[in-house]
Motif scaffolding. Sequence first.
Motif, mmCIF file in Angstrom:
data_model
loop_
_atom_site.group_PDB
_atom_site.id
_atom_site.type_symbol
_atom_site.label_atom_id
_atom_site.label_comp_id
_atom_site.label_asym_id
_atom_site.label_seq_id
_atom_site.Cartn_x
_atom_site.Cartn_y
_atom_site.Cartn_z
ATOM 1 N N ALA A 77 0.816 -1.220 0.000
ATOM 2 C CA ALA A 77 0.000 0.000 0.000
ATOM 3 C C ALA A 77 0.845 1.265 0.000
ATOM 4 C CB ALA A 77 -0.942 -0.004 1.193
ATOM 5 N N ASP A 78 2.004 1.237 0.634
ATOM 6 C CA ASP A 78 2.839 2.444 0.727
ATOM 7 C C ASP A 78 3.976 2.436 -0.296
ATOM 8 O OD1 ASP A 78 4.217 0.356 1.873
ATOM 9 O OD2 ASP A 78 5.010 1.552 3.523
ATOM 10 N N TYR A 79 3.846 1.670 -1.347
ATOM 11 C CA TYR A 79 4.896 1.526 -2.348
ATOM 12 C C TYR A 79 5.312 2.867 -2.946
ATOM 13 C CZ TYR A 79 7.198 0.284 -6.725
ATOM 14 O OH TYR A 79 8.087 0.191 -7.755
ATOM 15 N N LEU A 80 4.354 3.681 -3.368
ATOM 16 C CA LEU A 80 4.697 4.969 -3.972
ATOM 17 C C LEU A 80 5.416 5.882 -2.989
ATOM 18 C CD1 LEU A 80 1.663 5.879 -6.248
ATOM 19 C CD2 LEU A 80 3.966 5.270 -6.931
ATOM 20 N N ALA A 81 4.965 5.903 -1.769
ATOM 21 C CA ALA A 81 5.618 6.734 -0.761
ATOM 22 C C ALA A 81 7.067 6.286 -0.556
ATOM 23 C CB ALA A 81 4.856 6.678 0.559
ATOM 24 N N GLN A 82 7.299 4.981 -0.532
ATOM 25 C CA GLN A 82 8.661 4.465 -0.394
ATOM 26 C C GLN A 82 9.524 4.868 -1.581
ATOM 27 O OE1 GLN A 82 8.566 0.212 0.153
ATOM 28 N NE2 GLN A 82 7.171 0.348 1.917
ATOM 29 N N MET A 83 8.991 4.764 -2.781
ATOM 30 C CA MET A 83 9.740 5.152 -3.982
ATOM 31 C C MET A 83 10.091 6.632 -3.949
ATOM 32 S SD MET A 83 10.318 2.537 -5.892
ATOM 33 C CE MET A 83 10.782 3.317 -7.412
ATOM 34 N N PRO A 88 15.813 12.042 -5.225
ATOM 35 C CA PRO A 88 16.463 13.267 -4.732
ATOM 36 C C PRO A 88 15.517 14.452 -4.882
ATOM 37 C CG PRO A 88 17.369 12.614 -6.856
ATOM 38 C CD PRO A 88 16.395 11.553 -6.452
ATOM 39 N N GLU A 89 15.706 15.426 -4.050
ATOM 40 C CA GLU A 89 14.851 16.628 -4.102
ATOM 41 C C GLU A 89 15.122 17.453 -5.293
ATOM 42 O OE1 GLU A 89 12.248 17.414 -2.138
ATOM 43 O OE2 GLU A 89 12.558 15.479 -1.217
#
Length: 89
Positions: A77-83, A88-89
Amino acid sequence: MPTARPRHTITETDEVTRALADAARRWPRDRRRPAKLLLDLVREGHRSITAKGEHTIAQRRAAIERTGGTLTDVYPADYLAQMREEWPE
């Protein structure tokens, strides 16, 4: 004939000559009217590309329906957040 609409000129190349001959076989009543045959060809061509476009859209929608949800639960479920944390900013 006077008109305010744009006019188009077509040179009778070999390709156009063949198309007119084929059109004359398809629409024999217009065989002595090349301008009418050209309009017939334009209408038929438009119908063809419109139908193909609608068919392509229908095929794509069917593919989406067939494959929609097939990858559910493959990624956490949190895959995108982890990616995004790795970017880098």
